[in-house]
Design a protein around this motif. Structure first.
Motif, PDB file in Angstrom:
ATOM      1  N   LEU A   2       0.828  -1.201   0.000  1.00 18.52           N
ATOM      2  CA  LEU A   2       0.000   0.000   0.000  1.00 18.52           C
ATOM      3  C   LEU A   2       0.867   1.257   0.000  1.00 18.52           C
ATOM      4  O   LEU A   2       1.851   1.345   0.730  1.00 18.52           O
ATOM      5  N   SER A   3       0.504   2.204  -0.836  1.00 22.48           N
ATOM      6  CA  SER A   3       1.131   3.524  -0.841  1.00 22.48           C
ATOM      7  C   SER A   3       0.206   4.457  -1.622  1.00 22.48           C
ATOM      8  O   SER A   3      -0.509   4.010  -2.515  1.00 22.48           O
ATOM      9  N   PRO A   4       0.206   5.729  -1.287  1.00 21.20           N
ATOM     10  CA  PRO A   4      -0.683   6.650  -1.996  1.00 21.20           C
ATOM     11  C   PRO A   4      -0.209   6.904  -3.428  1.00 21.20           C
ATOM     12  O   PRO A   4       0.993   6.914  -3.707  1.00 21.20           O
ATOM     13  N   LYS A   5      -1.166   7.114  -4.326  1.00 26.87           N
ATOM     14  CA  LYS A   5      -0.831   7.413  -5.717  1.00 26.87           C
ATOM     15  C   LYS A   5      -0.239   8.815  -5.840  1.00 26.87           C
ATOM     16  O   LYS A   5       0.656   9.057  -6.625  1.00 26.87           O
ATOM     17  N   LYS A   6      -0.786   9.731  -5.031  1.00 30.87           N
ATOM     18  CA  LYS A   6      -0.392  11.124  -5.134  1.00 30.87           C
ATOM     19  C   LYS A   6      -0.505  11.758  -3.748  1.00 30.87           C
ATOM     20  O   LYS A   6      -1.416  11.437  -3.002  1.00 30.87           O
ATOM     21  N   THR A   7       0.460  12.618  -3.410  1.00 23.72           N
ATOM     22  CA  THR A   7       0.405  13.309  -2.126  1.00 23.72           C
ATOM     23  C   THR A   7       0.574  14.811  -2.341  1.00 23.72           C
ATOM     24  O   THR A   7       1.124  15.245  -3.361  1.00 23.72           O
ATOM     25  N   LYS A   8       0.117  15.577  -1.374  1.00 29.51           N
ATOM     26  CA  LYS A   8       0.247  17.020  -1.473  1.00 29.51           C
ATOM     27  C   LYS A   8       1.700  17.446  -1.281  1.00 29.51           C
ATOM     28  O   LYS A   8       2.180  18.354  -1.950  1.00 29.51           O
ATOM     29  N   TYR A   9       2.397  16.783  -0.341  1.00 31.01           N
ATOM     30  CA  TYR A   9       3.803  17.086  -0.088  1.00 31.01           C
ATOM     31  C   TYR A   9       4.624  15.803  -0.170  1.00 31.01           C
ATOM     32  O   TYR A   9       4.162  14.737   0.213  1.00 31.01           O
ATOM     33  N   ARG A  10       5.857  15.919  -0.670  1.00 31.17           N
ATOM     34  CA  ARG A  10       6.711  14.752  -0.858  1.00 31.17           C
ATOM     35  C   ARG A  10       7.185  14.143   0.449  1.00 31.17           C
ATOM     36  O   ARG A  10       7.319  12.936   0.560  1.00 31.17           O
ATOM     37  N   LYS A  11       7.504  14.989   1.434  1.00 25.16           N
ATOM     38  CA  LYS A  11       8.086  14.522   2.687  1.00 25.16           C
ATOM     39  C   LYS A  11       7.312  15.105   3.861  1.00 25.16           C
ATOM     40  O   LYS A  11       6.712  16.171   3.748  1.00 25.16           O
ATOM     41  N   ALA A  12       7.334  14.400   4.985  1.00 20.78           N
ATOM     42  CA  ALA A  12       6.563  14.834   6.147  1.00 20.78           C
ATOM     43  C   ALA A  12       7.440  14.832   7.390  1.00 20.78           C
ATOM     44  O   ALA A  12       8.463  14.144   7.449  1.00 20.78           O
ATOM     45  N   HIS A  13       7.020  15.595   8.390  1.00 18.05           N
ATOM     46  CA  HIS A  13       7.675  15.562   9.687  1.00 18.05           C
ATOM     47  C   HIS A  13       7.311  14.266  10.406  1.00 18.05           C
ATOM     48  O   HIS A  13       6.307  13.628  10.096  1.00 18.05           O
ATOM     49  N   LYS A  14       8.104  13.907  11.397  1.00 17.12           N
ATOM     50  CA  LYS A  14       7.872  12.669  12.135  1.00 17.12           C
ATOM     51  C   LYS A  14       6.571  12.719  12.930  1.00 17.12           C
ATOM     52  O   LYS A  14       5.774  11.802  12.884  1.00 17.12           O
ATOM     53  N   GLY A  15       6.328  13.784  13.650  1.00 13.64           N
ATOM     54  CA  GLY A  15       5.077  13.942  14.385  1.00 13.64           C
ATOM     55  C   GLY A  15       5.027  13.131  15.670  1.00 13.64           C
ATOM     56  O   GLY A  15       5.915  12.323  15.953  1.00 13.64           O
ATOM     57  N   ARG A  16       4.000  13.369  16.447  1.00 12.06           N
ATOM     58  CA  ARG A  16       3.760  12.651  17.696  1.00 12.06           C
ATOM     59  C   ARG A  16       2.413  11.945  17.616  1.00 12.06           C
ATOM     60  O   ARG A  16       1.503  12.427  16.944  1.00 12.06           O
ATOM     61  N   ILE A  17       2.303  10.832  18.316  1.00  9.50           N
ATOM     62  CA  ILE A  17       1.042  10.100  18.371  1.00  9.50           C
ATOM     63  C   ILE A  17       0.627  10.029  19.826  1.00  9.50           C
ATOM     64  O   ILE A  17       1.339   9.454  20.639  1.00  9.50           O
ATOM     65  N   GLY A  18      -0.479  10.614  20.167  1.00 11.83           N
ATOM     66  CA  GLY A  18      -0.932  10.578  21.545  1.00 11.83           C
ATOM     67  C   GLY A  18      -2.431  10.534  21.625  1.00 11.83           C
ATOM     68  O   GLY A  18      -3.140  10.747  20.636  1.00 11.83           O
ATOM     69  N   GLY A  19      -2.930  10.224  22.789  1.00  9.84           N
ATOM     70  CA  GLY A  19      -4.363  10.224  23.005  1.00  9.84           C
ATOM     71  C   GLY A  19      -5.038   8.956  22.547  1.00  9.84           C
ATOM     72  O   GLY A  19      -4.406   7.985  22.147  1.00  9.84           O
ATOM     73  N   ILE A  20      -6.355   8.996  22.603  1.00 12.33           N
ATOM     74  CA  ILE A  20      -7.184   7.862  22.228  1.00 12.33           C
ATOM     75  C   ILE A  20      -7.974   8.243  20.985  1.00 12.33           C
ATOM     76  O   ILE A  20      -8.415   9.389  20.843  1.00 12.33           O
ATOM     77  N   GLN A  21      -8.176   7.281  20.099  1.00 11.99           N
ATOM     78  CA  GLN A  21      -8.887   7.514  18.854  1.00 11.99           C
ATOM     79  C   GLN A  21     -10.320   7.954  19.143  1.00 11.99           C
ATOM     80  O   GLN A  21     -11.065   7.263  19.837  1.00 11.99           O
ATOM     81  N   ALA A  22     -10.715   9.105  18.618  1.00 14.96           N
ATOM     82  CA  ALA A  22     -12.063   9.614  18.848  1.00 14.96           C
ATOM     83  C   ALA A  22     -13.081   8.836  18.029  1.00 14.96           C
ATOM     84  O   ALA A  22     -14.159   8.496  18.506  1.00 14.96           O
ATOM     85  N   ASN A  23     -12.758   8.572  16.773  1.00 11.77           N
ATOM     86  CA  ASN A  23     -13.634   7.763  15.931  1.00 11.77           C
ATOM     87  C   ASN A  23     -12.804   6.617  15.359  1.00 11.77           C
ATOM     88  O   ASN A  23     -11.598   6.614  15.454  1.00 11.77           O
ATOM     89  N   GLY A  24     -13.448   5.650  14.769  1.00 12.97           N
ATOM     90  CA  GLY A  24     -12.712   4.509  14.226  1.00 12.97           C
ATOM     91  C   GLY A  24     -12.511   3.406  15.231  1.00 12.97           C
ATOM     92  O   GLY A  24     -11.729   2.496  14.996  1.00 12.97           O
ATOM     93  N   GLY A  25     -13.225   3.454  16.358  1.00 16.82           N
ATOM     94  CA  GLY A  25     -13.089   2.414  17.369  1.00 16.82           C
ATOM     95  C   GLY A  25     -14.255   1.451  17.391  1.00 16.82           C
ATOM     96  O   GLY A  25     -14.425   0.696  18.336  1.00 16.82           O
ATOM     97  N   VAL A  26     -15.085   1.478  16.336  1.00 18.20           N
ATOM     98  CA  VAL A  26     -16.271   0.631  16.264  1.00 18.20           C
ATOM     99  C   VAL A  26     -16.187  -0.211  15.000  1.00 18.20           C
ATOM    100  O   VAL A  26     -15.696   0.255  13.974  1.00 18.20           O
ATOM    101  N   LEU A  27     -16.667  -1.454  15.073  1.00 18.15           N
ATOM    102  CA  LEU A  27     -16.722  -2.302  13.888  1.00 18.15           C
ATOM    103  C   LEU A  27     -17.827  -1.798  12.971  1.00 18.15           C
ATOM    104  O   LEU A  27     -18.982  -1.697  13.373  1.00 18.15           O
TER     105      LEU A  27
END
Length: 142
Positions: A2-27
């Protein structure tokens, strides 16, 4: 993989991942699924390995949904290269997963087969996961 066909920017910052998912936690699609219990970065290779492991255990019966997509580029510089001269080229793609996000869903298989298939897939991921299920009467129609 999997990889995107097209992106807005070529490279991204590393970023942080925190907290709990607000949506996407239900089947939404399947009856059984795996949910992330901790935040992490999951690569396209890990998603593909998990998909292959689950589909092999299911023996091509039932249906599998992948609820995550690697849309963030990760760059790296070659070994033994001096500092400076800009950011390295894109090496692979990954996605940020928060705690509580459903990663994979399956349907159309018996409960025991679903449990073993999801265990096989979870062993390919670098995070701790929780298996979740939904009864047919509670299932949300899409």
């Amino acid at each position: 993989m999997l990889s995107p066909k097209k992106t807005k920017y070529r490279k991204a910052h590393k970023g942080r991942i925190g907290g709990i998912q607000a949506n996407g936690g239900v089947l939404h699609f399947g009856t059984y699924g795996i949910m992330a219990e901790e935040p992490a970065r999951i690569t396209a290779r890990q998603i593909e390995a998990c998909r292959i492991a689950i589909s092999r255990k299911m023996r091509r019966i039932g249906k599998l949904w992948i609820r995550i997509f690697p849309d963030i580029p990760v760059s790296a510089k070659p070994a033994e290269v001096r500092m400076g001269k800009g950011k390295g080229s894109v090496e692979y793609w990954m996605c940020r997963v928060k705690a509580g996000k459903v990663l994979f869903e399956i349907d159309g298989v018996p409960a025991e087969l679903a449990r073993t298939a999801l265990e096989a897939g979870a062993s390919k991921l670098p995070i701790s996961i929780k298996q979740i299920t939904v009864e047919k009467k509670e299932r949300r129609e899409v």
